[in-house]
Design a protein around this motif. Structure first.
Motif, PDB file in Angstrom:
ATOM      1  N   LEU A  90      47.678  15.290 -34.267  1.00 31.47           N
ATOM      2  CA  LEU A  90      46.457  15.232 -35.060  1.00 31.47           C
ATOM      3  C   LEU A  90      46.094  16.605 -35.622  1.00 31.47           C
ATOM      4  O   LEU A  90      45.863  16.744 -36.827  1.00 31.47           O
ATOM      5  CB  LEU A  90      45.307  14.695 -34.212  1.00 31.47           C
ATOM      6  N   ILE A 163      42.836   9.110 -39.893  1.00 28.67           N
ATOM      7  CA  ILE A 163      43.227  10.322 -40.611  1.00 28.67           C
ATOM      8  C   ILE A 163      43.077  10.127 -42.111  1.00 28.67           C
ATOM      9  O   ILE A 163      42.527  10.978 -42.815  1.00 28.67           O
ATOM     10  CB  ILE A 163      44.673  10.719 -40.253  1.00 28.67           C
ATOM     11  N   TRP A 187      38.661  13.130 -32.219  1.00 25.76           N
ATOM     12  CA  TRP A 187      39.744  13.024 -31.239  1.00 25.76           C
ATOM     13  C   TRP A 187      39.273  12.285 -29.981  1.00 25.76           C
ATOM     14  O   TRP A 187      39.949  11.402 -29.469  1.00 25.76           O
ATOM     15  CB  TRP A 187      40.262  14.413 -30.887  1.00 25.76           C
TER      16      TRP A 187
END
Length: 201
Positions: A90, A163, A187
């Motif tokens: 990420l 995302i 997250w």
């Protein structure tokens, strides 16, 4: 410079110019004549390298995606644990996107909505790139870090969908802030949804 290298260099310059123009003006508003002018070529010369504007668009992500696969492999090298790998994926991917905003804008706003993209070599590479997430989710399920009944394909869709939403919003707002703003909270929301719960007492 040999003809083959010259042709490759010219193609690269055309792609670079088109990326800039597509990002600044939009795909539909950009003309072949404008691309040719930016690379100091006659308009007809563009057609010696590409069949048209759409082929240029479909070619843009080739280098970007190929390099992303190579870099991701290095980023994950030596990391243990699915959670650690997901976090690294990420943070690195967000950095990769933010570092090349013009290419990101073309890919996320213009390319992904083009149905012909699925027939390209770049799309095959995108599938390879995203397959790393499947492997990470499967690893986490096997090691007990993640839910035992986790569907890795659904998990990947949620992870990538988050995302893409963050990136598209960032692009539409002219990159007025950093993609890292509130990424830690994002997250936590993502990982808590897939982390293995302790068995009830």
């Amino acid at each position: 410079m040999p003809n083959k290298l010259l042709k490759k260099d010219t193609r690269s310059r055309i792609i670079k110019a088109a990326t800039k123009l597509f990002a600044e003006k939009g795909y539909q508003q950009t003309t072949i004549a404008e691309i040719a002018k930016m690379v100091s070529l006659a308009e007809g010369s563009i057609y010696e390298h590409f069949r048209g504007k759409e082929e240029i668009l479909l070619t843009i992500p080739n280098v970007w995606v190929t390099r992303s696969i190579e870099e991701l492999e290095l980023q994950l090298l030596g990391l243990n644990g699915a959670i650690n790998k997901l976090r690294k994926f990420l943070w690195w991917y967000i950095h990769y996107i933010e570092s090349e905003p013009m290419t990101a804008k073309v890919v996320f706003l213009f390319l992904k909505t083009n149905p012909n993209f699925m027939q390209t070599e770049a799309y095959a590479n995108v599938k390879t790139f995203y397959s790393y997430l499947i492997k990470i989710f499967e690893e986490g399920r096997e090691t007990g870090e993640l839910m035992q009944d986790l569907n890795p394909f659904i998990a990947r869709a949620i992870f990538l969908g988050t995302i893409e939403h963050l990136v598209i919003r960032w692009l539409l707002k002219d990159r007025a802030y950093s993609l890292f703003d509130n990424l830690e909270h994002t997250w936590k929301v993502l990982v808590e949804g897939i982390r293995r719960r302790e068995d009830p007492i």
